[in-house]
Write a protein that holds these residues in place. Structure first.
Motif, PDB file in Angstrom:
ATOM      1  N   ASP A 162       0.796  -1.221   0.000  1.00 58.99           N
ATOM      2  CA  ASP A 162       0.000   0.000   0.000  1.00 58.99           C
ATOM      3  C   ASP A 162       0.830   1.273   0.000  1.00 58.99           C
ATOM      4  O   ASP A 162       0.396   2.296  -0.485  1.00 58.99           O
ATOM      5  CB  ASP A 162      -0.944   0.004   1.219  1.00 58.99           C
ATOM      6  N   PHE A 163       2.054   1.211   0.559  1.00 58.19           N
ATOM      7  CA  PHE A 163       2.794   2.472   0.614  1.00 58.19           C
ATOM      8  C   PHE A 163       3.202   2.953  -0.774  1.00 58.19           C
ATOM      9  O   PHE A 163       3.366   4.152  -1.010  1.00 58.19           O
ATOM     10  CB  PHE A 163       3.980   2.421   1.594  1.00 58.19           C
ATOM     11  N   ALA A 165       1.189   2.430  -3.411  1.00 58.14           N
ATOM     12  CA  ALA A 165      -0.077   3.007  -3.875  1.00 58.14           C
ATOM     13  C   ALA A 165      -0.246   4.405  -3.291  1.00 58.14           C
ATOM     14  O   ALA A 165      -0.646   5.343  -3.985  1.00 58.14           O
ATOM     15  CB  ALA A 165      -1.237   2.106  -3.470  1.00 58.14           C
ATOM     16  N   ALA A 166       0.093   4.540  -2.000  1.00 53.46           N
ATOM     17  CA  ALA A 166      -0.051   5.835  -1.342  1.00 53.46           C
ATOM     18  C   ALA A 166       0.831   6.882  -2.013  1.00 53.46           C
ATOM     19  O   ALA A 166       0.418   8.017  -2.228  1.00 53.46           O
ATOM     20  CB  ALA A 166       0.303   5.711   0.136  1.00 53.46           C
ATOM     21  N   ALA A 167       2.065   6.488  -2.374  1.00 50.21           N
ATOM     22  CA  ALA A 167       2.974   7.427  -3.038  1.00 50.21           C
ATOM     23  C   ALA A 167       2.420   7.824  -4.400  1.00 50.21           C
ATOM     24  O   ALA A 167       2.517   8.985  -4.807  1.00 50.21           O
ATOM     25  CB  ALA A 167       4.359   6.802  -3.170  1.00 50.21           C
ATOM     26  N   ARG A 168       1.810   6.863  -5.094  1.00 50.27           N
ATOM     27  CA  ARG A 168       1.240   7.183  -6.407  1.00 50.27           C
ATOM     28  C   ARG A 168       0.071   8.147  -6.264  1.00 50.27           C
ATOM     29  O   ARG A 168      -0.073   9.090  -7.036  1.00 50.27           O
ATOM     30  CB  ARG A 168       0.790   5.903  -7.114  1.00 50.27           C
ATOM     31  N   VAL A 169      -0.763   7.885  -5.250  1.00 47.52           N
ATOM     32  CA  VAL A 169      -1.907   8.771  -5.013  1.00 47.52           C
ATOM     33  C   VAL A 169      -1.410  10.183  -4.721  1.00 47.52           C
ATOM     34  O   VAL A 169      -1.998  11.175  -5.144  1.00 47.52           O
ATOM     35  CB  VAL A 169      -2.759   8.253  -3.833  1.00 47.52           C
ATOM     36  N   ALA A 170      -0.285  10.267  -4.016  1.00 45.04           N
ATOM     37  CA  ALA A 170       0.263  11.575  -3.660  1.00 45.04           C
ATOM     38  C   ALA A 170       0.922  12.252  -4.853  1.00 45.04           C
ATOM     39  O   ALA A 170       1.389  13.376  -4.744  1.00 45.04           O
ATOM     40  CB  ALA A 170       1.266  11.415  -2.529  1.00 45.04           C
TER      41      ALA A 170
ATOM     42  N   PHE B  78      -5.239   3.702   3.680  1.00 42.22           N
ATOM     43  CA  PHE B  78      -5.415   2.278   3.371  1.00 42.22           C
ATOM     44  C   PHE B  78      -5.718   1.439   4.605  1.00 42.22           C
ATOM     45  O   PHE B  78      -5.534   1.874   5.738  1.00 42.22           O
ATOM     46  CB  PHE B  78      -4.160   1.737   2.695  1.00 42.22           C
ATOM     47  N   SER B  83       1.369  -2.271   5.940  1.00 46.21           N
ATOM     48  CA  SER B  83       1.834  -2.217   4.558  1.00 46.21           C
ATOM     49  C   SER B  83       1.772  -0.792   4.013  1.00 46.21           C
ATOM     50  O   SER B  83       2.345  -0.491   2.974  1.00 46.21           O
ATOM     51  CB  SER B  83       0.979  -3.186   3.725  1.00 46.21           C
ATOM     52  N   ALA B  84       1.098   0.109   4.740  1.00 43.99           N
ATOM     53  CA  ALA B  84       0.832   1.439   4.187  1.00 43.99           C
ATOM     54  C   ALA B  84       2.005   2.401   4.308  1.00 43.99           C
ATOM     55  O   ALA B  84       2.006   3.446   3.691  1.00 43.99           O
ATOM     56  CB  ALA B  84      -0.399   2.034   4.850  1.00 43.99           C
TER      57      ALA B  84
END
Lengths: 607, 231
Positions: A162-163, A165-170, B78, B83-84
């Protein structure tokens, strides 16, 4: 860097430093000696002047082997660098270039990996020509596919987190994601495998030179020295072996270093076992199917379960609730004899159906009379075997049933746990079942024999509410039909309240309260139980007020407080709570509570 | 603040013939400054809808406003706090990466109730609840107008869940955030949401003010409500 402190790590590091140091200084010290031709000292055996003798031109072989270190190791490192560089580029390309292009690159890597390395090297040697340059490129490109595959696999695992994904969202760019998030997280295994690749490159290079495809005269590396020496091996064995030993030592230096680092990476703190904290024995009400007294589970100097005592009566449903780390699951595993090394189980008594489980082999008893249901049924079912066959195995193993009878029983049990079309479903593999159905199959497996006790460890945590309800109903039905007892572990006090007659509340490895589920709402005596109950929002919670919370965190198992473990978070805590640990005390109605205030409360009510 | 709207959104995985439709022509509005709670079972498509809102999943058809893109006005929190966060980065660096140096990291940590001195620690030193606070701080650092929260308390212990929910509600009210709050836990959704949407097999089957949970119209909503454990 702890791995460098172990014997393997130390010797590997010393060896590697030695080899690299030699590569640097040997040509400075012995170049002249290695090149000096002495026509009158041809093919001499070992002597004090020439420790491993001389070659066809009377040159000192030891000096030549030492001087050759620089070229041999240098070329191997160069080849590795090429392999790692190309591998990294190819392996990270799918992350960088997106899905569509990435798929093509992946296909190319997959094809390249399939070629045998040595064949690839020979092929490249032909293209790039015979010589050191050709050999370096050949070995480099031959190493690349495997390295690319490794990089790609590791990167793909990290990219799913997820991190990322989080970077992509950011709005972080792909290149930055690769450099900042992906590479640092896969660096360790890559370094290990690059070190090992260097060892292999060294061997491969020696082979190529030996075959005449590598370094050409007048240059020389270990492979060539080995080739030269081999011609004279019958007259002069030491001369041939010296280069061989050098290759082995250097390759070992790289491989052992890689291995030591790799071991360091997977190492789980193998702390030396110390004597377990001795928990206080808790008095116990008599009667029942399962008796556990003063159960302790320890891992090294940590004791996550500290003297738990409990009984489960025949046909009774008992719940264990607590936060993660409270020791509830370990308690269940210890009872089922499923704690593995380095965990250690001690108890004054673990008795099930009159048998002492602390000593001897109880596989038969546990296999037929105890059923275990886990949180994640996918990991407890074998993914490659048909579900029906896995159930049938239980009957064949423990009851000696015939293949056909066992299968019939399996289908019958699947039907009993309400799996529709059980006959057809029994022939399917676990992945063809939904999560709820797998959990029902697990319960079905538990009731293949007639269990007296079902231990269910968070069996519904991974499931949706509607599926959860069906699984809970099923457990209740099975219990009624088989007359089995249930030990139900959960972090959710409301779920436990639904299925159990009695609840044990655990905190920091102890039972702090043992009460009937009917008393959970409103009748709990321990402040922790009260807090646990009010922390869960229900369908009637007041939306305009903040939810009740338990301040602070559970204590660190390495540093438990002297007094009550809950005292630092407890609103009622007094001086006494901080100093003295309350024992679990049995009251007249069979309830057990470990709290100084509960006692005062009860005494007050009695007088 | 602005609203988040889904118009006829369809997300299909795999090919047209053999693929599965995860989200099936969904119309959904999250009005500005309000919390819409999205409930449904796993596989109902609610997480796919959330990921589509921030551009992690491409749309097969339909439109989302504001347009999903990296660094846009919609940020996401998330489910799995383990994992976030990048285990190799200090939490301060994780937050700064999103804030792009425009502001003080400490401010965001304080916003979620963590002391500013902790900016230098890595996620490994934090509990699950604290990690989820950091994840929320990171989302806030992107100066979002809309926050999508996907099952953010499901992996937490009940004792920590309450504290995170209180904080989410408090921040949302103080900053007037627009929020899509996804959970399979009806009691949690009821507690934080103004509006509730029920999703099943890729479709929204019921939508209305949170009071609809007292008198559900759709049979499936009733079924979900019946399954909630009551002590």
């Amino acid at each position: 860097m702890a791995y460098l402190k172990r014997p393997l790590g130390i010797s590997a590091a010393v060896l590697l430093v030695l080899v690299l140091g030699l590569a640097l200084v040997a040509p400075l010290l012995w170049q002249e000696r290695a090149d000096a031709v002495h026509p009158n000292e041809i093919l001499l055996g070992p002597s004090s002047a020439h420790p491993v003798g001389t070659d066809l031109l009377g040159r000192d072989i030891l000096a030549r082997v030492l001087v050759a270190t620089r070229l041999s190791v240098g070329l191997a490192l160069l080849a590795t660098a090429i392999g790692v560089g190309v591998g990294l580029l190819l392996g990270t390309a799918p992350t960088l270039l997106g899905r569509r292009v990435g798929r093509w690159i992946t296909a190319v890597i997959n094809i390249a990996v399939a070629f045998p390395t040595l064949l690839l090297a020979l092929f490249f040697a032909v293209i790039f020509g015979v010589g050191a340059k050709g050999a370096v490129l050949a070995i480099g490109f031959a190493t690349a596919p495997a390295f690319a595959r490794l990089t790609q696999t590791l990167a793909a695992t990290i990219s799913g987190r997820d991190f990322i994904a989080a970077a992509r969202v950011a709005g972080v760019g792909r290149m930055r994601i690769l450099l900042r998030h992906v590479l640092p997280n896969i660096a360790e295994p890559l370094v290990v495998s690059a070190t090992m690749a260097a060892g292999s490159a060294l061997l491969a290079f020696a082979s190529l030179s030996f075959l005449g495809l590598g370094v050409q005269a007048p240059g020389y590396d270990w492979g060539r020295l080995l080739g030269e020496g081999l011609a004279q091996i019958y007259i002069h064995p030491a001369g041939a072996l010296a280069a061989g030993v050098a290759v082995i030592v250097a390759a070992m230096a790289f491989n052992l270093t890689g291995e030591a680092v790799a071991r360091g990476l997977v190492m789980i703190n193998p702390d030396k076992p110390r004597s377990a904290l001795v928990g206080k024995a808790e008095p116990l009400p008599g009667g029942g199917l399962l008796h556990v007294e003063n159960l302790r589970v320890s891992y090294g100097d940590v004791t996550p379960v500290r003297g738990v005592s409990l009984t489960v009566g025949a046909g009774e449903a008992v719940g264990i609730v607590g936060e993660s780390g409270s020791g509830k699951s370990l308690t269940a595993l210890a009872i089922a004899q499923l704690i593995e090394s380095p965990g250690r189980v001690d108890a004054d008594r673990i008795e099930f159906l009159g048998e002492d489980l602390r000593h001897g082999d109880h596989r038969k008893l546990l296999g037929t009379s105890l059923a275990m249901v886990f949180q994640d049924p996918m990991t407890s079912l074998n993914p490659t075997h048909k579900v029906g066959r896995q159930l049938a195995e239980v009957a064949r193993e423990h009851q000696g049933a015939t293949r056909r009878a066992a299968w019939r029983r399996a289908v019958d049990r699947l039907a009993a746990v309400r799996i529709p079309d059980a006959e057809r479903r029994a022939r399917q593999l676990p992945h063809e079942f939904s999560g709820g159905m797998r959990q029902r199959a697990m319960i079905g497996m538990g009731v293949m024999a007639s269990p007296r006790l079902i231990i269910a460890d968070e069996p519904t945590t991974a499931l949706d509410v509607t599926v959860q309800r069906r699984v809970l109903e099923l457990l209740a039905d099975v219990r009624a039909a088989e007359g089995a007892a249930l030990l139900f572990i959960s972090h959710d006090v409301t779920v436990v309240g639904q299925v159990c007659d009695r609840v044990l509340v655990m905190y920091a490895g102890r039972v702090v309260e043992d009460l009937p589920t009917a008393s959970l709402a409103g009748g709990a005596l321990h402040p922790y139980t009260q807090a646990l109950v009010s922390a869960v929002p229900s369908m009637t919670t007041d939306r305009d007020r903040p939810l009740a919370v338990i301040p602070g965190r559970p204590p660190d198992p390495h540093a438990l407080p002297a007094g009550c473990a809950y005292a630092p978070r407890c609103p009622l805590a007094t001086e006494r709570c901080l100093d003295e640990d309350p024992t679990l005390t049995v009251h007249d109605d069979g309830r057990r509570v470990a709290c100084w205030h509960a006692e005062a409360h009860l005494e007050g009510a009695a007088s | 603040m602005r609203s988040l709207t889904f118009e006829e959104v369809t997300v299909r995985f795999g090919s047209r013939r053999h693929g599965t439709v995860a989200v099936d022509r969904v119309d959904l509005a999250v009005p500005a400054g309000q919390v819409v709670g999205l409930v449904g079972e796993s596989g109902s498509g609610k997480s796919t809808l959330a990921r589509a809102a921030v551009g992690l999943v491409p749309l097969t058809s339909g439109r989302i406003h504001p347009h999903p893109r990296g660094g846009g006005p919609v940020q996401m929190v998330f489910q799995d706090p383990y994992s976030a966060l990048d285990p190799r980065m200090t939490i301060g660096a994780s937050i700064a990466e999103v804030a792009r140096g425009r502001t003080d990291v400490a401010q965001f940590l304080e916003m979620v109730g963590l002391p500013a001195e902790r900016a230098g620690v890595r996620p490994g030193a934090l509990s699950g609840g604290q990690r989820q606070r950091v994840a929320l701080a990171r989302a806030l650092a992107g100066r979002p107008e809309v926050i999508v929260a996907d099952e953010i308390t499901s992996a937490l212990d009940v004792s920590i869940q309450g504290a995170v929910l209180n904080m989410v509600r408090d921040l949302q009210r103080r900053m007037g955030l627009t929020m899509l709050f996804i959970s399979h836990n009806l009691a949690v959704v009821r507690y934080v949401s103004d509006i509730v949407a029920v999703m099943r097999q890729g479709k929204i089957v019921e939508y209305g003010p949170v009071s609809l949970l007292d008198e559900p119209q759709h049979e499936y909503t009733r079924e979900l409500l019946d399954a909630v454990p009551r002590p």
